[in-house]
Design a protein around this motif. Structure first.
Motif, PDB file in Angstrom:
ATOM      1  N   ARG A  89       0.807  -1.225   0.000  1.00  0.00           N
ATOM      2  CA  ARG A  89       0.000   0.000   0.000  1.00  0.00           C
ATOM      3  C   ARG A  89       0.841   1.277   0.000  1.00  0.00           C
ATOM      4  O   ARG A  89       0.330   2.368   0.154  1.00  0.00           O
ATOM      5  CB  ARG A  89      -0.984   0.028   1.180  1.00  0.00           C
ATOM      6  N   GLN A  90       2.137   1.132  -0.157  1.00  0.00           N
ATOM      7  CA  GLN A  90       3.032   2.279  -0.244  1.00  0.00           C
ATOM      8  C   GLN A  90       4.083   2.019  -1.319  1.00  0.00           C
ATOM      9  O   GLN A  90       4.537   0.879  -1.495  1.00  0.00           O
ATOM     10  CB  GLN A  90       3.732   2.543   1.095  1.00  0.00           C
ATOM     11  N   MET A  91       4.458   3.085  -2.001  1.00  0.00           N
ATOM     12  CA  MET A  91       5.481   2.991  -3.030  1.00  0.00           C
ATOM     13  C   MET A  91       6.623   3.941  -2.709  1.00  0.00           C
ATOM     14  O   MET A  91       6.402   5.035  -2.183  1.00  0.00           O
ATOM     15  CB  MET A  91       4.899   3.362  -4.400  1.00  0.00           C
ATOM     16  N   LEU A  92       7.841   3.498  -2.995  1.00  0.00           N
ATOM     17  CA  LEU A  92       9.009   4.358  -2.840  1.00  0.00           C
ATOM     18  C   LEU A  92       9.343   4.947  -4.210  1.00  0.00           C
ATOM     19  O   LEU A  92       9.647   4.231  -5.149  1.00  0.00           O
ATOM     20  CB  LEU A  92      10.206   3.567  -2.315  1.00  0.00           C
ATOM     21  N   SER A  93       9.253   6.256  -4.296  1.00  0.00           N
ATOM     22  CA  SER A  93       9.558   6.955  -5.537  1.00  0.00           C
ATOM     23  C   SER A  93      10.935   7.603  -5.412  1.00  0.00           C
ATOM     24  O   SER A  93      11.256   8.219  -4.390  1.00  0.00           O
ATOM     25  CB  SER A  93       8.501   8.030  -5.815  1.00  0.00           C
ATOM     26  N   SER A  94      11.767   7.451  -6.433  1.00  0.00           N
ATOM     27  CA  SER A  94      13.116   8.009  -6.380  1.00  0.00           C
ATOM     28  C   SER A  94      13.647   8.184  -7.794  1.00  0.00           C
ATOM     29  O   SER A  94      13.001   7.799  -8.778  1.00  0.00           O
ATOM     30  CB  SER A  94      14.056   7.093  -5.580  1.00  0.00           C
ATOM     31  N   ILE A  95      14.822   8.769  -7.883  1.00  0.00           N
ATOM     32  CA  ILE A  95      15.527   8.874  -9.162  1.00  0.00           C
ATOM     33  C   ILE A  95      16.568   7.764  -9.213  1.00  0.00           C
ATOM     34  O   ILE A  95      17.317   7.566  -8.251  1.00  0.00           O
ATOM     35  CB  ILE A  95      16.181  10.252  -9.329  1.00  0.00           C
ATOM     36  N   LYS A  96      16.596   7.049 -10.323  1.00  0.00           N
ATOM     37  CA  LYS A  96      17.523   5.934 -10.486  1.00  0.00           C
ATOM     38  C   LYS A  96      18.606   6.324 -11.490  1.00  0.00           C
ATOM     39  O   LYS A  96      18.332   6.874 -12.555  1.00  0.00           O
ATOM     40  CB  LYS A  96      16.766   4.701 -10.980  1.00  0.00           C
ATOM     41  N   LEU A  97      19.846   6.031 -11.113  1.00  0.00           N
ATOM     42  CA  LEU A  97      20.977   6.260 -12.011  1.00  0.00           C
ATOM     43  C   LEU A  97      21.327   4.952 -12.715  1.00  0.00           C
ATOM     44  O   LEU A  97      21.553   3.929 -12.072  1.00  0.00           O
ATOM     45  CB  LEU A  97      22.184   6.765 -11.223  1.00  0.00           C
TER      46      LEU A  97
END
Length: 217
Positions: A89-97
């Protein structure tokens, strides 16, 4: 004789990424995010292809399914594993290199007058010369002018082409002498020939007689 040039490069790109949240630290905006080339990444052995994905520090935030996005399978209740949040029920959003190490290879085979009518870039030969540097100098004064000309053209082309979109970490140039043996023989009174070439002892035998019952190795 052939000339081989290898240019080993590193390319970096960033993209937005999401994954089910598994307790990672949400560090978005706690510090300025580093630039792509400031992020540590372990370089593999030179001339070895490799890929790696790294989460960029200070870009991670948590998204609750149901407030920004509704999971259709369980209506965001978290009682079913789905492809989106896997029941978290939760997502981790980030920038991926995305880091990619590539080895760009190019060959130039000096035309030979043996009569062998095939490309020789699929075989190896006796190594006459090799050197490697972060950026190669042109190979000047080689006994065969065709090798020097190929070196000048290819090194300039690689440094211009790959230096615009990637970092050139290392270059290597090799000169090999490819052995070619021409064999003349007679079969039922008619003259024939075949070639044995390369360290692999490959054979080229056009119009070889009686192919149904004999094989050259």
């Amino acid at each position: 004789m052939d000339y081989q040039l290898e240019t080993f490069t590193e390319t970096r790109k960033t993209e937005q990424a999401e994954k089910p949240y598994e307790g990672e630290e949400a560090d978005f905006n706690t510090q300025p995010a580093p630039q792509p080339w400031d992020i540590p990444a372990k370089t593999p052995s030179f001339f070895t292809k490799h890929k790696e994905k790294i989460r960029v520090p200070f870009t991670s935030s948590i998204k609750v399914i149901g407030k920004q996005k509704l999971c259709i399978k369980c209506n965001a209740r978290g009682n079913m594993d789905c492809e989106t949040c896997e029941g978290k029920r939760q997502m981790l959003s980030s920038i991926k290199l995305k880091v990619k190490w590539s080895n760009h290879e190019e060959y130039h085979v000096v035309p030979q007058n043996s009569g062998l009518k095939i490309e020789l870039d699929s075989v190896s030969g006796k190594e006459l010369f090799q050197n490697s540097q972060s950026l190669l100098y042109l190979l000047l004064g080689f006994p065969n002018p065709a090798i020097s000309e190929a070196s000048q053209r290819m090194i300039k082309d690689h440094q211009t082409k790959y230096g615009q979109t990637s970092r050139i970490l290392q270059q290597r140039q090799t000169v090999e002498l490819i052995p070619i043996t021409k064999v003349n023989y007679k079969w039922k009174g008619e003259a024939h020939l075949y070639y044995v070439y390369g360290n692999e002892h490959k054979v080229s035998a056009d119009n070889y007689p009686a192919t149904c019952c004999c094989v050259i190795q």
